[in-house]
Design an enzyme around this catalytic site. Structure first.
Site, PDB file in Angstrom:
ATOM      1  N   ASP A 163     -59.378-104.674   9.816  1.00  0.00           N
ATOM      2  CA  ASP A 163     -60.827-104.810  10.100  1.00  0.00           C
ATOM      3  C   ASP A 163     -61.584-105.429   8.959  1.00  0.00           C
ATOM      4  O   ASP A 163     -62.640-106.021   9.141  1.00  0.00           O
ATOM      5  CB  ASP A 163     -61.419-103.432  10.383  1.00  0.00           C
ATOM      6  CG  ASP A 163     -60.842-102.818  11.646  1.00  0.00           C
ATOM      7  OD1 ASP A 163     -60.269-103.584  12.439  1.00  0.00           O
ATOM      8  OD2 ASP A 163     -60.949-101.600  11.835  1.00  0.00           O
TER       9      ASP A 163
ATOM     10  N   ASP B 226     -56.428 -89.751  17.111  1.00  0.00           N
ATOM     11  CA  ASP B 226     -56.762 -89.602  18.537  1.00  0.00           C
ATOM     12  C   ASP B 226     -57.462 -90.826  19.098  1.00  0.00           C
ATOM     13  O   ASP B 226     -58.343 -90.727  19.961  1.00  0.00           O
ATOM     14  CB  ASP B 226     -57.677 -88.386  18.714  1.00  0.00           C
ATOM     15  CG  ASP B 226     -58.944 -88.514  17.865  1.00  0.00           C
ATOM     16  OD1 ASP B 226     -59.848 -87.677  17.987  1.00  0.00           O
ATOM     17  OD2 ASP B 226     -59.040 -89.475  17.070  1.00  0.00           O
ATOM     18  N   GLY B 227     -57.074 -92.053  18.626  1.00  0.00           N
ATOM     19  CA  GLY B 227     -57.721 -93.233  19.194  1.00  0.00           C
ATOM     20  C   GLY B 227     -59.104 -93.406  18.617  1.00  0.00           C
ATOM     21  O   GLY B 227     -59.448 -92.801  17.605  1.00  0.00           O
TER      22      GLY B 227
ATOM     23  N   HIS C  71     -57.923 -87.908   7.549  1.00  0.00           N
ATOM     24  CA  HIS C  71     -57.677 -86.587   6.999  1.00  0.00           C
ATOM     25  C   HIS C  71     -56.956 -86.744   5.657  1.00  0.00           C
ATOM     26  O   HIS C  71     -56.469 -87.836   5.341  1.00  0.00           O
ATOM     27  CB  HIS C  71     -56.889 -85.688   7.952  1.00  0.00           C
ATOM     28  CG  HIS C  71     -55.564 -86.264   8.405  1.00  0.00           C
ATOM     29  ND1 HIS C  71     -55.084 -86.103   9.677  1.00  0.00           N
ATOM     30  CD2 HIS C  71     -54.635 -86.988   7.771  1.00  0.00           C
ATOM     31  CE1 HIS C  71     -53.904 -86.682   9.794  1.00  0.00           C
ATOM     32  NE2 HIS C  71     -53.604 -87.242   8.638  1.00  0.00           N
TER      33      HIS C  71
ATOM     34  N   ASP D 102     -52.440 -86.848  -0.422  1.00  0.00           N
ATOM     35  CA  ASP D 102     -52.534 -88.157   0.235  1.00  0.00           C
ATOM     36  C   ASP D 102     -53.703 -88.192   1.212  1.00  0.00           C
ATOM     37  O   ASP D 102     -54.139 -87.156   1.714  1.00  0.00           O
ATOM     38  CB  ASP D 102     -51.227 -88.444   0.991  1.00  0.00           C
ATOM     39  CG  ASP D 102     -50.075 -88.672   0.004  1.00  0.00           C
ATOM     40  OD1 ASP D 102     -48.950 -88.898   0.479  1.00  0.00           O
ATOM     41  OD2 ASP D 102     -50.337 -88.611  -1.220  1.00  0.00           O
TER      42      ASP D 102
ATOM     43  N   ASP E 206     -56.577 -95.985  12.086  1.00  0.00           N
ATOM     44  CA  ASP E 206     -56.849 -97.415  12.253  1.00  0.00           C
ATOM     45  C   ASP E 206     -57.192 -97.781  13.684  1.00  0.00           C
ATOM     46  O   ASP E 206     -57.247 -98.965  14.020  1.00  0.00           O
ATOM     47  CB  ASP E 206     -55.650 -98.250  11.763  1.00  0.00           C
ATOM     48  CG  ASP E 206     -56.130 -99.512  11.037  1.00  0.00           C
ATOM     49  OD1 ASP E 206     -55.304-100.165  10.392  1.00  0.00           O
ATOM     50  OD2 ASP E 206     -57.350 -99.806  11.128  1.00  0.00           O
TER      51      ASP E 206
ATOM     52  N   HIS F 280     -65.266 -88.708   1.132  1.00  0.00           N
ATOM     53  CA  HIS F 280     -65.063 -87.348   1.686  1.00  0.00           C
ATOM     54  C   HIS F 280     -63.593 -86.950   1.583  1.00  0.00           C
ATOM     55  O   HIS F 280     -63.256 -85.873   1.073  1.00  0.00           O
ATOM     56  CB  HIS F 280     -65.514 -87.337   3.144  1.00  0.00           C
ATOM     57  CG  HIS F 280     -65.221 -86.051   3.874  1.00  0.00           C
ATOM     58  ND1 HIS F 280     -66.151 -85.073   4.071  1.00  0.00           N
ATOM     59  CD2 HIS F 280     -64.062 -85.599   4.447  1.00  0.00           C
ATOM     60  CE1 HIS F 280     -65.600 -84.060   4.726  1.00  0.00           C
ATOM     61  NE2 HIS F 280     -64.332 -84.353   4.965  1.00  0.00           N
ATOM     62  N   GLU F 281     -62.673 -87.824   2.039  1.00  0.00           N
ATOM     63  CA  GLU F 281     -61.250 -87.474   2.041  1.00  0.00           C
ATOM     64  C   GLU F 281     -60.732 -87.293   0.618  1.00  0.00           C
ATOM     65  O   GLU F 281     -59.916 -86.400   0.368  1.00  0.00           O
ATOM     66  CB  GLU F 281     -60.448 -88.560   2.766  1.00  0.00           C
ATOM     67  CG  GLU F 281     -60.826 -88.724   4.229  1.00  0.00           C
ATOM     68  CD  GLU F 281     -60.800 -87.420   5.023  1.00  0.00           C
ATOM     69  OE1 GLU F 281     -61.614 -87.267   5.950  1.00  0.00           O
ATOM     70  OE2 GLU F 281     -59.985 -86.545   4.703  1.00  0.00           O
TER      71      GLU F 281
ATOM     72  N   HIS G 255     -61.107 -83.874  -0.539  1.00  0.00           N
ATOM     73  CA  HIS G 255     -59.989 -83.003  -0.135  1.00  0.00           C
ATOM     74  C   HIS G 255     -58.802 -83.226  -1.056  1.00  0.00           C
ATOM     75  O   HIS G 255     -58.167 -82.270  -1.499  1.00  0.00           O
ATOM     76  CB  HIS G 255     -59.564 -83.324   1.294  1.00  0.00           C
ATOM     77  CG  HIS G 255     -60.506 -82.882   2.352  1.00  0.00           C
ATOM     78  ND1 HIS G 255     -61.121 -81.654   2.330  1.00  0.00           N
ATOM     79  CD2 HIS G 255     -60.995 -83.514   3.456  1.00  0.00           C
ATOM     80  CE1 HIS G 255     -61.899 -81.525   3.405  1.00  0.00           C
ATOM     81  NE2 HIS G 255     -61.839 -82.642   4.102  1.00  0.00           N
TER      82      HIS G 255
ATOM     83  N   HIS H 237     -64.083 -78.073   3.312  1.00  0.00           N
ATOM     84  CA  HIS H 237     -65.325 -78.471   3.988  1.00  0.00           C
ATOM     85  C   HIS H 237     -66.470 -77.561   3.554  1.00  0.00           C
ATOM     86  O   HIS H 237     -66.292 -76.383   3.349  1.00  0.00           O
ATOM     87  CB  HIS H 237     -65.152 -78.408   5.495  1.00  0.00           C
ATOM     88  CG  HIS H 237     -64.418 -79.596   6.017  1.00  0.00           C
ATOM     89  ND1 HIS H 237     -63.672 -79.576   7.160  1.00  0.00           N
ATOM     90  CD2 HIS H 237     -64.317 -80.852   5.541  1.00  0.00           C
ATOM     91  CE1 HIS H 237     -63.119 -80.754   7.373  1.00  0.00           C
ATOM     92  NE2 HIS H 237     -63.504 -81.560   6.387  1.00  0.00           N
TER      93      HIS H 237
END
Lengths: 578, 89
Positions: free
Chosen positions: A25, A76-77, A84, A95, A100, A294-295, A298, A304
């Site tokens: 993208d 999930d598309g 995550h 990791d 995508d 954000h990731e 983690h 969160h």
């Protein structure tokens, strides 16, 4: 803030990261830069450092994938799960994975970074004018070689600056061909292909051969997404084909016909009725910078947060001028301590090299892409004062409200402050745009949220929320649940417990500031409760715990028991003009 | 101009023929993000366990704690988000 059970954290400060693959993208340089800035969010407030490596095992391995991508936690598309990451540790721990099937941008829609031409790798400017016509996508007009290009300013006719758009005819990503473009047709598995294909792969990435015969030479690369590449559907990554036929009609642009959700789609062949190949058209997409930041939280050990405005809040929301929330700072410093603050960075060097023309040999390009360095902002100067504008000469202020204990009087791009606490009288005129960038010159109403100190501004049917100079908006007041009967908001009364009354015409709504929606059972009639004040007040505000309704040069003051205890002059009582 | 004929609505290949119901959406969401465990669902009545889990989710996400599958809770469940569970490891 929350950390993971067992306070999982890294046992060293100098962390490494590696980007295993790239989403088609965005240009690779844009993704690299976004990840670098996302890590900088955390290194700015801790002793942590992050170094990108390009081979071997890094602490934080970053990859793009879709559906089941190897870790047992499938995506999930399009939409839904965006990414995550795993808490600190060895192996997969630490990791970060990005879905995508999403459309990755910088949060404001298609980001087309150009190559070659004379624009130094700048991004396309849509729309742009070429030979008097306006274009909102990359075009081949004006060329005989079929290469897609765009202007990087609003008018190619005026500025003549351009670059070439991502296309498999220009370059490929990854694979084993050092960026060489595709060769069409090419032979794969005995068949001839004249476009990119996902055949032979299970991950859905489009690829091509970079020689005429893959079976023989085994040379290949991944195709970059064109600007009209579709997302999802059943031909992810393929470009729209215009015009296409759908239910017998011809379409030369994306359409929401045939759908109830209003999403724009296009066909990826010239005839949807016969081929049934389709996908969604690019929308604003998701900011890879915000999601990555954000990731990476983690990856560093943060769980969160339940603070809605925090970066570690689990739901995505686009923020233009991002600033790390105090809750996130406390969380990461709880794990790693303080840092010495952001390193000073030199101002960006001025481009000196000449722009490169397109290479004659594929793959021999050397680009002069400049790494943008963020220049530190000068510390804020007090806003300049315009003494020529005297508040005492003004009539009918656009809005009046109390902010940080001072009454603010707004009028046509300027504002004055009056503090009853400091005997300094009325200060100003200050520039609204300087203090609240992005606000229109004329506003209708404003109020400061008692809890968060954020300032809400209203103009017409739009509203902005400012934290300091950072704004979210404009957004439409429909989002608050206020219907079309409210042409403009005339004022606001803070009521405590996170509730604010918003007035318009002869009605008022009760806004729950936290969830930014109006409560059920509103609007109600103003004169049901506020009897004795003008129903066509121009300004309504709370000041010194009393409700003020202004019309012309007068104000009506009402006690919390809804008794009008004073009618006076705005100029003499509130502004204390001589 | 008004459309001369009513808009056709079709099902695009690859798209789900029917979206999950609100309750299915809620169950999946609460399970996936750790607000409820499989055993919990099996052990107590669905309504009770869902209400409790919904309240826990509403509290965690700063929503109004109703324990009900109200509009703002459903909207939150449909919002794009991070895949790391909110509760538990």
């Amino acid at each position: 803030f929350l950390t993971f059970e067992g306070e999982l954290k890294w046992d060293h400060m100098d962390l490494t990261y590696r980007v295993m693959n790239y989403s088609p993208d965005l240009d690779r340089a844009v993704i690299d830069d976004a990840f670098r800035r996302a890590f900088k969010v955390w290194s700015d407030v801790t002793p942590l450092t992050f170094t990108q490596i390009y081979s071997g095992e890094a602490d934080i391995m970053i990859m793009f994938g879709s559906q089941e991508h190897g870790d047992g936690y499938p995506f999930d598309g399009k939409d839904g799960l965006l990414a995550h990451a795993f808490p600190p540790g060895s192996g997969i721990q630490g990791d970060a994975h990005f879905d995508d099937d999403e459309f990755w941008t910088l949060g404001t829609g298609l980001e087309v970074k150009t190559r070659y031409g004379n624009a130094n790798g700048a991004s396309c400017h849509f729309p742009f004018i070429f030979e008097g016509r306006s274009y909102s996508r990359c075009i081949t007009e004006g060329r005989t070689d079929g290469m897609l290009w765009c202007a990087t300013t609003a008018s190619y006719d005026a500025d003549k600056t351009y670059g070439f758009c991502p296309s498999e005819l220009l370059y490929t990503n990854g694979g084993n061909s050092d960026g060489s473009p595709c060769v069409f047709p090419f032979i794969f598995d005995g068949a001839s292909y004249d476009t990119c294909t996902t055949d032979g792969r299970s991950d859905g990435y489009r690829w091509c051969a970079t020689t005429a015969n893959f079976d023989q030479d085994k040379k290949y690369g991944f195709c970059p997404n064109r600007d009209t590449a579709v997302i999802g559907g059943n031909s992810q990554g393929d470009p729209c084909v215009f015009p296409f036929t759908f239910l017998g009609q011809s379409y030369s642009a994306c359409t929401s016909q045939g759908r109830q959700d209003g999403k724009l789609w296009c066909a990826t062949t010239s005839n949807y009725d016969t081929d049934k190949k389709w996908g969604f058209c690019p929308d604003r997409g998701y900011s890879i910078f915000l999601v990555a930041a954000h990731e990476f939280g983690h990856s560093l050990g943060l769980d969160h947060s339940s603070v809605r405005e925090a970066l570690m809040y689990p739901m995505y929301s686009y923020v233009q001028d991002f600033q790390l929330h105090e809750d996130d700072v406390q969380g990461i410093q709880y794990l790693y301590g303080r840092g010495s603050g952001p390193e000073p960075t030199p101002p960006a060097p001025l481009p000196t090299e000449e722009p490169q023309s397109i290479p004659t040999e594929a793959g021999s390009a050397s680009t002069t892409e400049e790494e943008e360095e963020e220049t530190p902002e000068p510390t804020a100067e007090p806003s300049p004062v315009d003494p020529s504008r005297d508040a005492c000469m003004e009539k009918n202020f656009d809005a009046i409200t109390e902010i940080n204990g001072e009454l603010h009087f707004f009028k046509n791009g300027k504002y004055w402050t009056h503090s009853s606490f400091w005997k300094s009288g009325t200060q100003g005129a200050f520039s609204i745009a300087d203090t609240w960038p992005g606000l229109p010159a004329v506003i209708d109403a404003a109020f400061q949220d008692v809890l968060t100190k954020r300032v809400f501004f209203f103009a017409g049917r739009q509203f902005w929320v400012f934290s300091g100079k950072n704004a979210v908006g404009p957004r439409r007041i429909e989002k608050l649940g206020i219907g079309k009967e409210a042409g403009r908001i005339t004022g606001a009364l803070q009521r405590g417990r996170g509730k604010v009354l918003l007035f318009s015409g002869e009605h008022y709504w009760r806004l729950d500031v936290k969830v930014q929606t109006v409560d059920k059972g509103y609007p109600r009639d103003t004169d049901d409760v506020f009897t004795g004040v003008p129903l066509d007040a121009r300004n309504v505000f709370l000041y010194q715990d009393k409700y003020h309704f202004c019309r012309d040069s007068f104000y009506w003051r009402m006690t919390p028991r809804y008794q009008v205890d004073r009618v006076g002059y705005i100029r003499y009582d509130l502004l204390q003009c001589p | 101009p008004l459309h001369s004929k009513p808009q056709a609505v079709i099902t695009f290949p690859g798209e789900l023929l029917s979206a999950p119901s609100d309750v299915e959406l809620a169950e999946n969401y609460l399970l996936r993000f750790g607000y409820i465990q499989e055993a919990e669902v099996r052990r107590s009545s669905k309504h009770v366990s869902l209400a409790k889990a919904l309240r826990r989710m509403q509290k965690q996400l700063g929503l109004e704690e109703t324990g009900e599958l109200d509009a703002s809770t459903l909207e939150a469940m449909r919002a794009p988000r991070c895949g790391v569970p909110d509760v538990g490891g």
